[in-house]
Design a protein around this motif. Structure first.
Motif, mmCIF file in Angstrom:
data_model
loop_
_atom_site.group_PDB
_atom_site.id
_atom_site.type_symbol
_atom_site.label_atom_id
_atom_site.label_comp_id
_atom_site.label_asym_id
_atom_site.label_seq_id
_atom_site.Cartn_x
_atom_site.Cartn_y
_atom_site.Cartn_z
ATOM 1 N N GLY A 135 0.655 -1.302 0.003
ATOM 2 C CA GLY A 135 0.263 -0.101 -0.226
ATOM 3 C C GLY A 135 0.534 0.972 -0.595
ATOM 4 N N PHE A 136 1.968 1.028 0.247
ATOM 5 C CA PHE A 136 3.051 2.403 0.603
ATOM 6 C C PHE A 136 4.201 2.261 -0.654
ATOM 7 C CE2 PHE A 136 1.122 2.246 5.186
ATOM 8 C CZ PHE A 136 0.321 2.879 5.182
ATOM 9 N N MET A 137 4.301 0.939 -1.401
ATOM 10 C CA MET A 137 5.122 1.481 -2.161
ATOM 11 C C MET A 137 5.314 2.665 -2.866
ATOM 12 S SD MET A 137 4.215 -1.330 -5.288
ATOM 13 C CE MET A 137 2.389 -1.292 -6.228
ATOM 14 N N VAL A 138 4.125 3.589 -3.110
ATOM 15 C CA VAL A 138 4.829 3.810 -4.482
ATOM 16 C C VAL A 138 5.118 5.661 -3.412
ATOM 17 C CG1 VAL A 138 2.501 3.813 -5.238
ATOM 18 C CG2 VAL A 138 1.777 4.901 -3.718
ATOM 19 N N ASP A 139 6.105 5.185 -2.176
ATOM 20 C CA ASP A 139 6.395 6.291 -2.288
ATOM 21 C C ASP A 139 7.622 6.034 -1.895
ATOM 22 O OD1 ASP A 139 4.821 7.754 -0.696
ATOM 23 O OD2 ASP A 139 3.812 6.785 1.159
ATOM 24 N N LEU A 140 8.374 5.477 -3.115
ATOM 25 C CA LEU A 140 9.606 4.843 -3.189
ATOM 26 C C LEU A 140 9.436 5.114 -4.557
ATOM 27 C CD1 LEU A 140 10.474 1.409 -1.635
ATOM 28 C CD2 LEU A 140 11.039 3.672 -0.441
ATOM 29 N N PRO A 141 10.617 5.375 -5.301
ATOM 30 C CA PRO A 141 11.400 5.742 -6.323
ATOM 31 C C PRO A 141 10.699 4.675 -7.205
ATOM 32 C CG PRO A 141 13.218 7.148 -5.530
ATOM 33 C CD PRO A 141 12.239 5.872 -4.273
ATOM 34 N N ALA A 201 12.145 3.126 -9.366
ATOM 35 C CA ALA A 201 13.260 2.153 -10.014
ATOM 36 C C ALA A 201 14.014 0.921 -8.926
ATOM 37 C CB ALA A 201 14.473 2.492 -10.760
ATOM 38 N N GLU A 202 13.290 1.789 -7.813
ATOM 39 C CA GLU A 202 14.234 1.501 -6.288
ATOM 40 C C GLU A 202 12.944 0.602 -5.897
ATOM 41 O OE1 GLU A 202 14.862 1.821 -1.714
ATOM 42 O OE2 GLU A 202 14.418 4.238 -2.481
ATOM 43 N N ALA A 203 11.682 0.752 -5.853
ATOM 44 C CA ALA A 203 10.365 -1.041 -5.835
ATOM 45 C C ALA A 203 10.690 -2.040 -6.209
ATOM 46 C CB ALA A 203 9.727 0.708 -5.660
ATOM 47 N N VAL A 204 11.433 -1.228 -7.813
ATOM 48 C CA VAL A 204 11.647 -3.129 -8.622
ATOM 49 C C VAL A 204 12.715 -3.874 -8.644
ATOM 50 C CG1 VAL A 204 12.171 -3.565 -11.117
ATOM 51 C CG2 VAL A 204 10.530 -1.710 -10.849
ATOM 52 N N SER A 205 13.585 -3.163 -8.069
ATOM 53 C CA SER A 205 14.741 -3.785 -7.422
ATOM 54 C C SER A 205 15.175 -4.058 -5.871
ATOM 55 C CB SER A 205 15.922 -2.535 -7.290
ATOM 56 O OG SER A 205 17.231 -2.716 -6.749
ATOM 57 N N LEU A 206 13.975 -3.452 -5.214
ATOM 58 C CA LEU A 206 13.709 -4.424 -3.334
ATOM 59 C C LEU A 206 12.682 -5.483 -4.476
ATOM 60 C CD1 LEU A 206 12.441 -1.083 -1.900
ATOM 61 C CD2 LEU A 206 14.369 -2.973 -1.687
ATOM 62 N N LEU A 207 11.883 -5.878 -5.207
ATOM 63 C CA LEU A 207 11.010 -6.733 -4.971
ATOM 64 C C LEU A 207 11.854 -8.105 -5.856
ATOM 65 C CD1 LEU A 207 8.133 -4.713 -6.448
ATOM 66 C CD2 LEU A 207 8.048 -6.192 -4.634
ATOM 67 N N LYS A 208 12.209 -7.468 -7.289
ATOM 68 C CA LYS A 208 13.489 -8.335 -7.583
ATOM 69 C C LYS A 208 14.464 -8.811 -6.566
ATOM 70 C CE LYS A 208 14.300 -6.884 -11.920
ATOM 71 N NZ LYS A 208 15.060 -6.311 -13.133
ATOM 72 N N GLU A 209 14.974 -8.013 -5.110
ATOM 73 C CA GLU A 209 15.585 -8.716 -4.273
ATOM 74 C C GLU A 209 14.807 -10.013 -3.089
ATOM 75 O OE1 GLU A 209 18.130 -10.083 -1.547
ATOM 76 O OE2 GLU A 209 18.913 -8.965 -3.264
ATOM 77 N N ARG A 210 13.897 -9.426 -3.782
ATOM 78 C CA ARG A 210 12.580 -10.788 -2.592
ATOM 79 C C ARG A 210 12.583 -12.050 -3.619
ATOM 80 N NH1 ARG A 210 7.557 -10.369 0.274
ATOM 81 N NH2 ARG A 210 6.472 -11.504 -0.152
ATOM 82 N N ILE A 211 12.666 -11.736 -5.097
ATOM 83 C CA ILE A 211 11.964 -13.009 -5.696
ATOM 84 C C ILE A 211 13.696 -14.166 -5.476
ATOM 85 C CG2 ILE A 211 12.442 -14.331 -7.850
ATOM 86 C CD1 ILE A 211 10.559 -11.541 -8.840
#
Length: 225
Positions: free
Chosen positions: A107-113, A115-125
């Protein structure tokens, strides 16, 4: 407490300044009282505790001319913003977060840039795949769960959960990379909080002693009987 901290900090941050009544209303508007432990008592307690910790700044507002106790409005501090973004980042990357923490972070991920959100989600995978490999050291899915008796069903559940989490995360990454949603620095953000005096169609109507000081005006639709 982490989920409550994240939800409360996020709600206050979206308003700029908000009193406890507003924060409670927002969390009920988001349905957080159903998918997390965001109950009135924990919300008011979190506000007071985080003010003591310097994450929020408490402004005491004079009571209205109609009478009633003074209310407190809260504003997120620089330290609070750092803690808020840390919690969002941590929840997006950690595969073993509980559903309430993951839901709040999405719900709050859009408070990040973006590119950073994508990078964090790739780290999650990456972390999900690493954990899956650790399970496979003790369990061979092709042989079926029966190989370990009924206990094998536990590892079978773990593998299916990991696969579903990874598939969902890949889909989210694809949508973000295709331009979905408005992230930090890209324009006017999505507004997901109630405006002052706006009726909350999802209010529980449950009264709590903490409501007395928020707001100074008579209780609105959220608490009408």
């Amino acid at each position: 407490m982490s989920t409550i901290r994240l939800l409360v900090l996020g709600a206050v941050r979206q308003h700029g300044r908000a009193h406890g009544y507003q924060v409670r209303g927002d969390l009920e508007y988001w349905g957080a009282h159903e998918w997390s432990n965001a109950k009135p008592g924990s919300i008011y307690h979190a506000l007071k505790q985080m003010a003591k910790q310097g994450l929020l700044h408490a402004h005491e507002i004079a009571p209205s001319t109609a009478g009633g106790p003074p209310r407190t409005e809260y504003e997120i501090t620089d330290v609070g913003t750092e803690e808020y973004l840390r919690l969002v980042r941590e929840a997006l990357t950690s595969y073993d977060q509980k559903t309430d923490m993951k839901s709040a972070a999405i719900g709050f991920m859009v408070d990040l840039p973006r590119a950073e959100a994508v990078s964090l989600l790739k780290e999650r995978i990456r972390r999900i795949e690493e954990w899956r490999l650790a399970v496979l050291e003790h369990y061979v899915p092709e042989d079926g769960p029966q190989q370990l008796g009924h206990i094998g069903e536990i590892m079978n559940l773990w593998i299916h959960t990991a696969d579903a989490e990874a598939e969902w995360t890949q889909g989210l990454i694809a949508r973000i990379e295709d331009g979905a949603y408005t992230f930090a620095g890209e324009g006017a953000p999505f507004v997901g909080v109630l405006a002052e005096g706006e009726e909350n169609p999802y209010a529980t109507g449950e009264r709590h002693p903490g409501d007395a000081g928020d707001p100074a005006e008579p209780l609105g639709p959220l608490y009408s009987s």
